[in-house]
Design an enzyme around this catalytic site. Structure first.
Site, mmCIF file in Angstrom:
data_model
loop_
_atom_site.group_PDB
_atom_site.id
_atom_site.type_symbol
_atom_site.label_atom_id
_atom_site.label_comp_id
_atom_site.label_asym_id
_atom_site.label_seq_id
_atom_site.Cartn_x
_atom_site.Cartn_y
_atom_site.Cartn_z
ATOM 1 C CD GLU A 99 -2.922 1.295 0.156
ATOM 2 O OE1 GLU A 99 -2.557 1.460 -0.870
ATOM 3 O OE2 GLU A 99 -4.129 0.991 0.615
ATOM 4 C CG ASP A 100 -0.650 4.783 -1.731
ATOM 5 O OD1 ASP A 100 -1.453 4.042 -1.368
ATOM 6 O OD2 ASP A 100 -1.082 5.797 -2.430
ATOM 7 C CG ASP A 103 -5.462 9.394 5.865
ATOM 8 O OD1 ASP A 103 -5.463 9.821 6.960
ATOM 9 O OD2 ASP A 103 -5.118 10.128 4.936
ATOM 10 C CG PHE A 152 -3.422 16.663 0.632
ATOM 11 C CD1 PHE A 152 -2.928 16.379 -0.671
ATOM 12 C CD2 PHE A 152 -4.637 16.238 0.895
ATOM 13 C CE1 PHE A 152 -3.676 15.644 -1.379
ATOM 14 C CE2 PHE A 152 -5.521 15.653 -0.158
ATOM 15 C CZ PHE A 152 -4.922 15.162 -1.326
ATOM 16 C CB VAL A 153 2.034 13.546 1.241
ATOM 17 C CG1 VAL A 153 2.711 14.032 2.233
ATOM 18 C CG2 VAL A 153 1.077 12.211 1.868
ATOM 19 C CG ASP A 159 -4.604 10.794 -6.755
ATOM 20 O OD1 ASP A 159 -4.583 10.174 -5.709
ATOM 21 O OD2 ASP A 159 -5.542 11.148 -7.259
ATOM 22 N NE ARG A 165 -2.901 8.189 -9.548
ATOM 23 C CZ ARG A 165 -3.507 7.823 -8.393
ATOM 24 N NH1 ARG A 165 -2.861 7.418 -7.373
ATOM 25 N NH2 ARG A 165 -4.956 7.947 -8.262
HETATM 26 C C1 PRP Z 1 -5.548 5.580 -0.894
HETATM 27 C C2 PRP Z 1 -4.712 5.003 -0.377
HETATM 28 C C3 PRP Z 1 -5.150 3.759 0.370
HETATM 29 C C4 PRP Z 1 -6.434 4.596 1.225
HETATM 30 C C5 PRP Z 1 -5.942 5.281 2.355
HETATM 31 O O1 PRP Z 1 -6.313 5.251 -1.968
HETATM 32 O O2 PRP Z 1 -3.838 4.532 -1.445
HETATM 33 O O3 PRP Z 1 -5.657 2.844 -0.190
HETATM 34 O O4 PRP Z 1 -6.630 5.836 0.429
HETATM 35 O O5 PRP Z 1 -6.981 5.905 3.105
HETATM 36 P P1 PRP Z 1 -7.548 5.418 4.718
HETATM 37 O O6 PRP Z 1 -6.562 4.753 5.339
HETATM 38 O O7 PRP Z 1 -7.933 6.610 5.048
HETATM 39 O O8 PRP Z 1 -8.707 4.375 4.136
HETATM 40 P P2 PRP Z 1 -7.259 5.981 -2.957
HETATM 41 O O9 PRP Z 1 -8.694 5.481 -2.539
HETATM 42 O O10 PRP Z 1 -6.940 7.618 -2.772
HETATM 43 O O11 PRP Z 1 -7.177 5.358 -4.422
HETATM 44 P P3 PRP Z 1 -5.692 5.517 -5.088
HETATM 45 O O12 PRP Z 1 -4.762 4.735 -4.535
HETATM 46 O O13 PRP Z 1 -5.990 5.060 -6.456
HETATM 47 O O14 PRP Z 1 -5.387 6.893 -5.166
#
Ligand code: PRP
Length: 180
Positions: A99-100, A103, A152-153, A159, A165
């Site tokens: 995962e990236d 949050d 906000f990173v 993104d 990205r």
């Molecule tokens: C982002 C990120 C995690 C999630 C984290 O994905 O990649 O999957 O949000 O947030 P949380 O801990 O509050 O649940 P996003 O839905 O933005 O999709 P993306 O990776 O395609 O940008």
């Protein structure tokens, strides 16, 4: 001009690459003698996934999954939608979720619960970034590259409204960009 949208560079390309190599070694030790199924959580983790797996010596198979608990804005909705599921059967297998960012933790909590019902031998979570100050769900990554403050990173896969990205570093987005 995108460069004008960045408040400052939080994690440089060099800092990220060095840390990714270190975490790759830790994962190699964790998976000694094993070959997990690595799941890239699209889209944000695609850059990290690509660098991490190439830095690891452990043989892995690659799967891709699109799950989301966010809309286009900056707030978590707390709902999981599965846009793309993995193709392979994970029963009895070791699973590495890549995962990236974690949050609120809602996405990862719900994803882990969902994957557990498929009876894998093990689920390990590695996250490039961890924002513990924002956590509301009871979930922690097993491996983390960087713990960060509540900023906000963007960049290195992350993104804002599908932009940034492709930046090779993680930067903090100017408030004026997402408040407008
Ligand atoms: C982002 C990120 C995690 C999630 C984290 O994905 O990649 O999957 O949000 O947030 P949380 O801990 O509050 O649940 P996003 O839905 O933005 O999709 P993306 O990776 O395609 O940008």
């Amino acid at each position: 001009m995108r460069k004008g949208d960045i408040e400052r560079v939080l994690l440089s390309k060099g800092k990220i690459q060095a840390r990714v190599k270190k975490v790759a070694k830790e994962l190699d030790a964790y998976y000694a003698g094993k070959s997990p199924i690595a799941i890239c959580i699209l889209k944000g983790s695609v850059v990290f996934f690509s660098d991490l797996l190439r830095a690891m010596k452990t043989p892995v198979s690659m799967e891709f999954m699109k799950v989301s608990s966010y809309g286009v804005g900056t707030q978590s909705s707390g709902k999981l939608s599965v846009g793309l599921d993995i193709l392979s059967n994970i029963e009895g297998k070791d699973v590495l979720i890549v995962e990236d960012i974690i949050d609120s933790g809602n996405t990862m909590y719900m994803l882990k619960e969902m994957l557990k019902t498929r009876n894998p031998a093990d689920i390990c979570i590695v996250s490039l970034l961890d924002k513990p100050a924002r956590r509301t769900a009871d979930i922690q990554p097993d491996f983390t590259c960087f713990k960060i403050e509540d900023e906000f990173v963007i960049g290195y896969g992350l993104d804002y409204a599908e932009d940034y990205r492709d930046l090779p570093y993680v930067g903090i987005l100017k408030r004026s960009v997402y408040k407008n």
